[in-house]
Design a protein around this motif. Structure first.
Motif, PDB file in Angstrom:
ATOM      1  N   TYR A   1     -14.311  -3.072  -1.773  1.00 41.24           N
ATOM      2  CA  TYR A   1     -15.094  -1.837  -1.738  1.00 41.24           C
ATOM      3  C   TYR A   1     -15.467  -1.413  -0.319  1.00 41.24           C
ATOM      4  O   TYR A   1     -16.634  -1.349   0.068  1.00 41.24           O
ATOM      5  CB  TYR A   1     -16.310  -1.977  -2.642  1.00 41.24           C
ATOM      6  CG  TYR A   1     -15.892  -2.062  -4.094  1.00 41.24           C
ATOM      7  CD1 TYR A   1     -15.539  -0.916  -4.801  1.00 41.24           C
ATOM      8  CD2 TYR A   1     -15.784  -3.280  -4.736  1.00 41.24           C
ATOM      9  CE1 TYR A   1     -15.114  -0.986  -6.116  1.00 41.24           C
ATOM     10  CE2 TYR A   1     -15.363  -3.366  -6.062  1.00 41.24           C
ATOM     11  CZ  TYR A   1     -15.030  -2.216  -6.733  1.00 41.24           C
ATOM     12  OH  TYR A   1     -14.597  -2.284  -8.033  1.00 41.24           O
ATOM     13  N   HIS A   2     -14.434  -1.144   0.470  1.00 39.33           N
ATOM     14  CA  HIS A   2     -14.537  -0.490   1.779  1.00 39.33           C
ATOM     15  C   HIS A   2     -13.278   0.357   1.870  1.00 39.33           C
ATOM     16  O   HIS A   2     -12.168  -0.171   1.708  1.00 39.33           O
ATOM     17  CB  HIS A   2     -14.593  -1.515   2.911  1.00 39.33           C
ATOM     18  CG  HIS A   2     -14.686  -0.893   4.272  1.00 39.33           C
ATOM     19  ND1 HIS A   2     -15.878  -0.787   4.962  1.00 39.33           N
ATOM     20  CD2 HIS A   2     -13.740  -0.329   5.061  1.00 39.33           C
ATOM     21  CE1 HIS A   2     -15.667  -0.197   6.122  1.00 39.33           C
ATOM     22  NE2 HIS A   2     -14.367   0.106   6.207  1.00 39.33           N
ATOM     23  N   LEU A   3     -13.418   1.642   2.115  1.00 37.58           N
ATOM     24  CA  LEU A   3     -12.286   2.565   1.981  1.00 37.58           C
ATOM     25  C   LEU A   3     -11.089   2.138   2.824  1.00 37.58           C
ATOM     26  O   LEU A   3     -11.218   1.862   4.020  1.00 37.58           O
ATOM     27  CB  LEU A   3     -12.701   3.982   2.365  1.00 37.58           C
ATOM     28  CG  LEU A   3     -11.656   5.051   1.995  1.00 37.58           C
ATOM     29  CD1 LEU A   3     -11.607   5.256   0.491  1.00 37.58           C
ATOM     30  CD2 LEU A   3     -11.955   6.371   2.699  1.00 37.58           C
ATOM     31  N   HIS A   4      -9.935   2.094   2.195  1.00 38.32           N
ATOM     32  CA  HIS A   4      -8.692   1.768   2.868  1.00 38.32           C
ATOM     33  C   HIS A   4      -7.554   2.510   2.169  1.00 38.32           C
ATOM     34  O   HIS A   4      -7.635   2.852   0.996  1.00 38.32           O
ATOM     35  CB  HIS A   4      -8.433   0.258   2.865  1.00 38.32           C
ATOM     36  CG  HIS A   4      -8.426  -0.358   1.512  1.00 38.32           C
ATOM     37  ND1 HIS A   4      -9.576  -0.620   0.780  1.00 38.32           N
ATOM     38  CD2 HIS A   4      -7.403  -0.778   0.715  1.00 38.32           C
ATOM     39  CE1 HIS A   4      -9.269  -1.157  -0.375  1.00 38.32           C
ATOM     40  NE2 HIS A   4      -7.943  -1.266  -0.450  1.00 38.32           N
ATOM     41  N   VAL A   5      -6.488   2.760   2.908  1.00 41.08           N
ATOM     42  CA  VAL A   5      -5.341   3.525   2.415  1.00 41.08           C
ATOM     43  C   VAL A   5      -4.075   2.684   2.584  1.00 41.08           C
ATOM     44  O   VAL A   5      -3.873   2.024   3.609  1.00 41.08           O
ATOM     45  CB  VAL A   5      -5.195   4.856   3.181  1.00 41.08           C
ATOM     46  CG1 VAL A   5      -3.958   5.622   2.703  1.00 41.08           C
ATOM     47  CG2 VAL A   5      -6.452   5.714   3.007  1.00 41.08           C
ATOM     48  N   HIS A   6      -3.220   2.698   1.561  1.00 39.72           N
ATOM     49  CA  HIS A   6      -1.983   1.923   1.558  1.00 39.72           C
ATOM     50  C   HIS A   6      -0.814   2.782   2.046  1.00 39.72           C
ATOM     51  O   HIS A   6      -0.650   3.931   1.597  1.00 39.72           O
ATOM     52  CB  HIS A   6      -1.667   1.422   0.148  1.00 39.72           C
ATOM     53  CG  HIS A   6      -2.768   0.586  -0.444  1.00 39.72           C
ATOM     54  ND1 HIS A   6      -2.662  -0.779  -0.595  1.00 39.72           N
ATOM     55  CD2 HIS A   6      -3.995   0.926  -0.931  1.00 39.72           C
ATOM     56  CE1 HIS A   6      -3.773  -1.246  -1.132  1.00 39.72           C
ATOM     57  NE2 HIS A   6      -4.599  -0.234  -1.357  1.00 39.72           N
ATOM     58  N   PHE A   7       0.012   2.223   2.935  1.00 36.53           N
ATOM     59  CA  PHE A   7       1.253   2.850   3.392  1.00 36.53           C
ATOM     60  C   PHE A   7       2.397   1.910   3.019  1.00 36.53           C
ATOM     61  O   PHE A   7       2.484   0.799   3.553  1.00 36.53           O
ATOM     62  CB  PHE A   7       1.249   3.050   4.906  1.00 36.53           C
ATOM     63  CG  PHE A   7       0.329   4.123   5.417  1.00 36.53           C
ATOM     64  CD1 PHE A   7       0.829   5.344   5.886  1.00 36.53           C
ATOM     65  CD2 PHE A   7      -1.044   3.926   5.458  1.00 36.53           C
ATOM     66  CE1 PHE A   7      -0.024   6.328   6.379  1.00 36.53           C
ATOM     67  CE2 PHE A   7      -1.904   4.899   5.945  1.00 36.53           C
ATOM     68  CZ  PHE A   7      -1.390   6.109   6.399  1.00 36.53           C
ATOM     69  N   THR A   8       3.276   2.329   2.114  1.00 39.03           N
ATOM     70  CA  THR A   8       4.418   1.485   1.748  1.00 39.03           C
ATOM     71  C   THR A   8       5.710   2.293   1.822  1.00 39.03           C
ATOM     72  O   THR A   8       5.707   3.515   1.689  1.00 39.03           O
ATOM     73  CB  THR A   8       4.271   0.916   0.318  1.00 39.03           C
ATOM     74  OG1 THR A   8       4.304   1.988  -0.637  1.00 39.03           O
ATOM     75  CG2 THR A   8       2.966   0.150   0.165  1.00 39.03           C
ATOM     76  N   HIS A   9       6.804   1.586   2.042  1.00 42.10           N
ATOM     77  CA  HIS A   9       8.120   2.232   2.035  1.00 42.10           C
ATOM     78  C   HIS A   9       8.482   2.593   0.603  1.00 42.10           C
ATOM     79  O   HIS A   9       8.204   1.832  -0.335  1.00 42.10           O
ATOM     80  CB  HIS A   9       9.162   1.281   2.623  1.00 42.10           C
ATOM     81  CG  HIS A   9      10.422   1.954   3.055  1.00 42.10           C
ATOM     82  ND1 HIS A   9      11.332   2.500   2.161  1.00 42.10           N
ATOM     83  CD2 HIS A   9      10.935   2.188   4.290  1.00 42.10           C
ATOM     84  CE1 HIS A   9      12.348   3.022   2.826  1.00 42.10           C
ATOM     85  NE2 HIS A   9      12.144   2.855   4.117  1.00 42.10           N
ATOM     86  N   LEU A  10       9.118   3.727   0.426  1.00 38.57           N
ATOM     87  CA  LEU A  10       9.500   4.166  -0.912  1.00 38.57           C
ATOM     88  C   LEU A  10      10.444   3.180  -1.603  1.00 38.57           C
ATOM     89  O   LEU A  10      10.473   3.090  -2.834  1.00 38.57           O
ATOM     90  CB  LEU A  10      10.171   5.542  -0.851  1.00 38.57           C
ATOM     91  CG  LEU A  10       9.248   6.761  -0.786  1.00 38.57           C
ATOM     92  CD1 LEU A  10      10.091   8.030  -0.684  1.00 38.57           C
ATOM     93  CD2 LEU A  10       8.353   6.827  -2.017  1.00 38.57           C
ATOM     94  N   ASN A  11      11.209   2.431  -0.821  1.00 43.31           N
ATOM     95  CA  ASN A  11      12.143   1.476  -1.409  1.00 43.31           C
ATOM     96  C   ASN A  11      11.464   0.203  -1.898  1.00 43.31           C
ATOM     97  O   ASN A  11      12.090  -0.616  -2.563  1.00 43.31           O
ATOM     98  CB  ASN A  11      13.222   1.095  -0.387  1.00 43.31           C
ATOM     99  CG  ASN A  11      14.184   2.235  -0.115  1.00 43.31           C
ATOM    100  OD1 ASN A  11      14.220   3.207  -0.859  1.00 43.31           O
ATOM    101  ND2 ASN A  11      14.965   2.121   0.951  1.00 43.31           N
ATOM    102  N   PHE A  12      10.194   0.039  -1.552  1.00 42.98           N
ATOM    103  CA  PHE A  12       9.468  -1.173  -1.932  1.00 42.98           C
ATOM    104  C   PHE A  12       8.643  -0.915  -3.192  1.00 42.98           C
ATOM    105  O   PHE A  12       7.800  -0.031  -3.229  1.00 42.98           O
ATOM    106  CB  PHE A  12       8.564  -1.617  -0.776  1.00 42.98           C
ATOM    107  CG  PHE A  12       7.726  -2.834  -1.074  1.00 42.98           C
ATOM    108  CD1 PHE A  12       8.285  -3.948  -1.683  1.00 42.98           C
ATOM    109  CD2 PHE A  12       6.381  -2.860  -0.746  1.00 42.98           C
ATOM    110  CE1 PHE A  12       7.520  -5.076  -1.948  1.00 42.98           C
ATOM    111  CE2 PHE A  12       5.604  -3.977  -1.004  1.00 42.98           C
ATOM    112  CZ  PHE A  12       6.172  -5.090  -1.605  1.00 42.98           C
ATOM    113  N   ASP A  13       8.907  -1.698  -4.215  1.00 46.70           N
ATOM    114  CA  ASP A  13       8.160  -1.588  -5.464  1.00 46.70           C
ATOM    115  C   ASP A  13       6.847  -2.358  -5.303  1.00 46.70           C
ATOM    116  O   ASP A  13       6.686  -3.470  -5.789  1.00 46.70           O
ATOM    117  CB  ASP A  13       8.989  -2.155  -6.623  1.00 46.70           C
ATOM    118  CG  ASP A  13       8.315  -1.958  -7.974  1.00 46.70           C
ATOM    119  OD1 ASP A  13       7.372  -1.142  -8.057  1.00 46.70           O
ATOM    120  OD2 ASP A  13       8.724  -2.620  -8.941  1.00 46.70           O
ATOM    121  N   ALA A  14       5.904  -1.744  -4.617  1.00 45.13           N
ATOM    122  CA  ALA A  14       4.671  -2.434  -4.240  1.00 45.13           C
ATOM    123  C   ALA A  14       3.771  -2.678  -5.444  1.00 45.13           C
ATOM    124  O   ALA A  14       3.636  -1.810  -6.309  1.00 45.13           O
ATOM    125  CB  ALA A  14       3.920  -1.613  -3.188  1.00 45.13           C
TER     126      ALA A  14
END
Length: 333
Positions: free
Chosen positions: A265-278
């Motif tokens: 519970y501290h704001l964070h944003v995820h950046f993943t490659h489209l090819n990665f099924d995160a």
């Protein structure tokens, strides 16, 4: 794969990181920051908590010899890379025939050690909450209304003690400063961008970065209003730019999103490659940052009023609160 979320949550650290000296002077043998794992010789397995054949990962409950505290060890098969593939396809890999039928054949291969590694992550000391979190459990889809958030979720968050000191250690450059990919130090709109621990930094197709905001007090998507638009625009623009410059990946190849419920519970944003099924990138949890921005531009308190759906696992205390309020059936029909 199970994500990081609840009280006393600790950041998994890889075995390689245990040799780092802590910048604030804490001794390395302090069990609350360093795992004693340098090999598996001193690790005693208690049981397998969960396993994922698709991702080739397993979660193991155990203890270290001579230590009272328990641990969770996560083993993951590492992916092939362009650098190691020629070694895997060389004469150093020993093959044993499994099946041969006309033009089709399969073999059991034993490659050399440098291409046969596993990623090891450790939660130590592990609390009972960690053991529950990493265990196999049924999941339930919860539809949280505005009233549900005010009457169930928010009171639950306020009464629980959430340990996120590891987040503050990153923001204050006490830990992991050498892993920072980009930083905007502004206290209102700034953030730190660094690799998520699911990414081994070897293949850009598996890219996974996290932007952690410097501003305190924004717990989740529910706290966002139009006044946070400068922060969100800044993360989107500068995060994309940093990834393009560092990894040569254009914005159109990135999946950029927030989780609800979040891992911590501290704001964070995820950046993943489209090819990665995160893990956690499905519709029941992920909210694209561009959509979040557009919704707040259309309606300043959109996420205050929006009904949000998310999954909770059967032993999650928040699920118990929803069941107690009659918002989730006690038993499946």
């Amino acid at each position: 794969m199970a994500e990081k979320r609840r009280a006393e949550d600790a950041e998994p650290i890889t075995a390689q990181e245990t040799k780092k000296a802590k910048s604030d002077g804490t001794k390395q043998d302090d069990p609350h920051w360093a795992t004693p794992l340098s090999s598996f010789q001193d690790f005693e397995m208690i049981k397998i908590l969960n396993d994922h054949p698709k991702t080739k990962s397993v979660f193991v409950h155990g203890k270290f010899k001579g230590r009272e505290e328990e641990a969770v060890v996560i083993l993951e098969k590492t992916p092939f890379s362009e650098e190691t593939l020629p070694i895997a396809l060389s004469g150093e890999t020993k093959l044993k025939v499994g099946l041969k039928n006309d033009i089709y054949g399969n073999y059991h291969g034993t490659p050399p050690a440098q291409v046969n590694g596993i990623k090891v992550s450790v939660v130590y000391p592990a609390t009972p909450k960690h053991l529950v979190k990493y265990s196999q459990q049924e999941s339930y889809l919860v539809q949280e209304t505005e009233d549900d958030y005010k009457n169930i979720t928010l009171p639950f968050l306020e009464k629980e003690a959430f340990r996120i000191q590891w987040v503050y250690n990153i923001l204050e450059h006490k830990m992991e400063s050498e892993r920072i990919v980009y930083e905007d130090p502004d206290k209102e709109t700034g953030f730190i961008l660094l690799p998520d621990m699911k990414w081994d930094l070897k293949q850009v197709n598996d890219l996974y970065l996290i932007a952690i905001v410097h501003k305190h007090g924004i717990r989740s998507l529910r706290d966002l209003t139009a006044k946070h638009l400068p922060l969100l625009h800044n993360i989107l623009k500068k995060g994309q730019q940093a990834i393009r410059e560092k990894f040569n990946i254009p914005p159109c190849k990135l999946r950029i999103y927030l989780h609800y419920q979040p891992s911590y519970y501290h704001l964070h944003v995820h950046f993943t490659h489209l090819n990665f099924d995160a893990p956690g990138s499905g519709v029941e949890r992920a909210h694209l940052l561009t959509d979040v921005i557009e919704h707040l531009e259309m309606m300043t308190d959109y996420y205050t009023k929006k009904t949000l759906s998310f999954c909770l696992r059967e032993n999650d205390q928040l699920l118990a609160e929803f069941k107690k309020a009659g918002r989730v059936p006690e038993k499946s029909v």
